[in-house]
Design a protein around this motif. Sequence first.
Motif, PDB file in Angstrom:
ATOM      1  N   ALA A 274       8.362  -4.784  -1.416  1.00 36.65           N
ATOM      2  CA  ALA A 274       8.192  -4.902  -2.860  1.00 36.65           C
ATOM      3  C   ALA A 274       6.741  -5.256  -3.181  1.00 36.65           C
ATOM      4  CB  ALA A 274       9.136  -5.963  -3.420  1.00 36.65           C
ATOM      5  N   HIS A 275       6.125  -6.071  -2.315  1.00 36.25           N
ATOM      6  CA  HIS A 275       4.703  -6.383  -2.489  1.00 36.25           C
ATOM      7  C   HIS A 275       3.873  -5.095  -2.407  1.00 36.25           C
ATOM      8  CE1 HIS A 275       0.830  -8.503  -1.759  1.00 36.25           C
ATOM      9  NE2 HIS A 275       0.612  -7.456  -1.005  1.00 36.25           N
ATOM     10  N   GLU A 276       4.151  -4.278  -1.402  1.00 31.73           N
ATOM     11  CA  GLU A 276       3.410  -3.015  -1.261  1.00 31.73           C
ATOM     12  C   GLU A 276       3.670  -2.089  -2.449  1.00 31.73           C
ATOM     13  OE1 GLU A 276       1.145  -2.627   0.971  1.00 31.73           O
ATOM     14  OE2 GLU A 276       1.642  -4.475   2.016  1.00 31.73           O
ATOM     15  N   LEU A 277       4.891  -2.058  -2.913  1.00 29.21           N
ATOM     16  CA  LEU A 277       5.209  -1.257  -4.107  1.00 29.21           C
ATOM     17  C   LEU A 277       4.428  -1.765  -5.316  1.00 29.21           C
ATOM     18  CD1 LEU A 277       9.070  -0.661  -3.985  1.00 29.21           C
ATOM     19  CD2 LEU A 277       7.266   1.041  -3.972  1.00 29.21           C
ATOM     20  N   GLY A 278       4.245  -3.076  -5.370  1.00 30.30           N
ATOM     21  CA  GLY A 278       3.460  -3.685  -6.446  1.00 30.30           C
ATOM     22  C   GLY A 278       2.060  -3.095  -6.511  1.00 30.30           C
ATOM     23  N   HIS A 279       1.468  -2.863  -5.330  1.00 34.66           N
ATOM     24  CA  HIS A 279       0.131  -2.248  -5.302  1.00 34.66           C
ATOM     25  C   HIS A 279       0.164  -0.857  -5.930  1.00 34.66           C
ATOM     26  CE1 HIS A 279      -2.033  -5.307  -3.230  1.00 34.66           C
ATOM     27  NE2 HIS A 279      -1.315  -5.251  -2.127  1.00 34.66           N
ATOM     28  N   PHE A 280       1.252  -0.135  -5.685  1.00 37.00           N
ATOM     29  CA  PHE A 280       1.372   1.190  -6.273  1.00 37.00           C
ATOM     30  C   PHE A 280       1.571   1.136  -7.773  1.00 37.00           C
ATOM     31  CE2 PHE A 280       1.800   3.428  -2.278  1.00 37.00           C
ATOM     32  CZ  PHE A 280       1.181   4.594  -2.629  1.00 37.00           C
ATOM     33  N   ASP A 356      -5.697  -8.320  -7.000  1.00 41.33           N
ATOM     34  CA  ASP A 356      -4.662  -7.325  -6.716  1.00 41.33           C
ATOM     35  C   ASP A 356      -3.521  -7.929  -5.899  1.00 41.33           C
ATOM     36  OD1 ASP A 356      -6.267  -5.587  -8.003  1.00 41.33           O
ATOM     37  OD2 ASP A 356      -6.762  -4.342  -6.272  1.00 41.33           O
ATOM     38  N   GLU A 357      -3.866  -8.751  -4.918  1.00 46.60           N
ATOM     39  CA  GLU A 357      -2.832  -9.335  -4.057  1.00 46.60           C
ATOM     40  C   GLU A 357      -1.900 -10.237  -4.867  1.00 46.60           C
ATOM     41  OE1 GLU A 357      -2.172  -8.291  -1.176  1.00 46.60           O
ATOM     42  OE2 GLU A 357      -3.977  -7.059  -1.062  1.00 46.60           O
ATOM     43  N   TYR A 358      -2.483 -11.025  -5.757  1.00 40.81           N
ATOM     44  CA  TYR A 358      -1.653 -11.890  -6.605  1.00 40.81           C
ATOM     45  C   TYR A 358      -0.739 -11.053  -7.489  1.00 40.81           C
ATOM     46  CZ  TYR A 358      -4.154 -16.215  -5.402  1.00 40.81           C
ATOM     47  OH  TYR A 358      -4.660 -17.300  -4.753  1.00 40.81           O
ATOM     48  N   SER A 400      -9.654 -10.395   2.548  1.00 41.23           N
ATOM     49  CA  SER A 400      -9.242  -9.630   1.375  1.00 41.23           C
ATOM     50  C   SER A 400      -8.029 -10.273   0.709  1.00 41.23           C
ATOM     51  CB  SER A 400      -8.900  -8.209   1.794  1.00 41.23           C
ATOM     52  OG  SER A 400      -7.902  -8.250   2.792  1.00 41.23           O
ATOM     53  N   HIS A 401      -7.291 -11.099   1.464  1.00 41.09           N
ATOM     54  CA  HIS A 401      -6.106 -11.752   0.913  1.00 41.09           C
ATOM     55  C   HIS A 401      -6.394 -13.217   0.619  1.00 41.09           C
ATOM     56  CE1 HIS A 401      -4.378  -8.112   2.383  1.00 41.09           C
ATOM     57  NE2 HIS A 401      -3.166  -8.442   1.956  1.00 41.09           N
ATOM     58  N   PRO A 402      -5.712 -13.786  -0.395  1.00 39.71           N
ATOM     59  CA  PRO A 402      -5.917 -15.209  -0.667  1.00 39.71           C
ATOM     60  C   PRO A 402      -5.450 -16.027   0.540  1.00 39.71           C
ATOM     61  CG  PRO A 402      -4.585 -14.162  -2.383  1.00 39.71           C
ATOM     62  CD  PRO A 402      -4.712 -13.178  -1.277  1.00 39.71           C
TER      63      PRO A 402
HETATM   64 ZN   LIG Z   1      -1.219  -6.610  -0.521  1.00 42.10          ZN
END
Ligand SMILES: [Zn+2]
Length: 421
Positions: A274-280, A356-358, A400-402
């Motif tokens: 779902a996190h990866e889908l969030g990026h999309f 973006d990660e958040y 790149s990630h928090p």
């Molecule tokens: Zn991510």
Amino acid sequence: MFTILFVVFLIADNLLRLFLSIKQIRHVARHRKQVPAEFSHHISLRSHQRAADYTIQRTKTSIVERLIDSILLLALTLLGGLQAIDLFLARLIDNELLRQLLLLGSIFALGGLVQLPFTLWRIFKIDEDFGFNRMTLRLFISDTVKGLILGIALGTPLLVAILWVMDNAPATWPIWAWVIWVVFSFSIMWLFPHVIAPLFNRFEPLKNDSLKKRIEALAKRCQFTLDGLFVMDGSKRSAHGNAYFTGLGKHKRIVFFDTLLSRLNDEEVEAVLAHELGHFKHRHIVKRLLLNMVVALGFLLLLGWLSQQIWFYTDLGVIPQFGRPNNGLALALFFLVVPVFTFWLGPLFSILSRKDEYEADTFAAKQSSATALISALVKLYDDNAATLTPDPAHSAFYDSHPPALLRIQHLKKYVNKPTTN
Ligand SMILES: [Zn+2]
């Protein structure tokens, strides 16, 4: 003048990296004795210390690697290495295109050779000591040979095309080179899942039916068209787990590392996805692609101007030859020198990427479960021996990630809240 600027930036770049590395080592060592409170129920002191030691070993290696890289850079530029290679090739080869191509090839080869012992050290010494390595020397050699052949097969036509427009359209080549670059990037994205990735790994359709149903339901909920769910044998190289999307347009597939599936339960896998889908859904990937293209155009226009300036060559230890194209030289110098001037921009890109990660985490929390994502992340940090206590300044330049703590604090805001749809 440019010589001085280059040397000043090179020294500053090295000092800054060294300073950040030392800060990181100290910070991690200082927090080695205790697991941060938020994680104390899930991560043992032994794992926490293993992560600290792993981070410190890797950071120490990168300090030495950086130093050797800088020596190579100086040897090639101000100490005359590039000039010597160029003159040597000029004596051997009459064909201008071939000569320039070989010049660039030798620079890449030198860089690769210098990097090789560090890669070997990371895999067969550090990862081996910490129990992450699953790679055999035989597999490493076959990977390296395949990578080399692939690099030559894809890189040669790209460089030939760019050198050709540089040689033949002196005034407008940056635009043509940019078009070539864009076409090349899209071709790679298209080729990656079908041709490139299968050279290195086996992909099998996901067999776990309950997980499959879960993911299909998630995709439907998020109105996401899926082309396939695959499991990749990541375990033949390393114990680190991961999951990713590949493909373009309607042909998007999800790839899970077998190492990830073996560690997370279905709910956690769904949350990671779902996190990866969030990026999309937030169009992060398209935005990143567009940003990269704008940056690439900027760099090509800059190179277009620099390649016309005599001082760009002479101040960096190379004398361009009259009566023949010097574009190979300009490209080589540009590849070598630009990173010295851009490391300072690291925190800017890291801020953009963390935003973006958040956003992706928030999306996952709403569409799936914040609790499941938190427990998945904790397992992944633990398995990958990623430090939970990075130095903030080091992290701002490199990650790149928090940091783990901030990411989990952010997710906790969504625990036990009803979903919005
Ligand atoms: Zn991510």
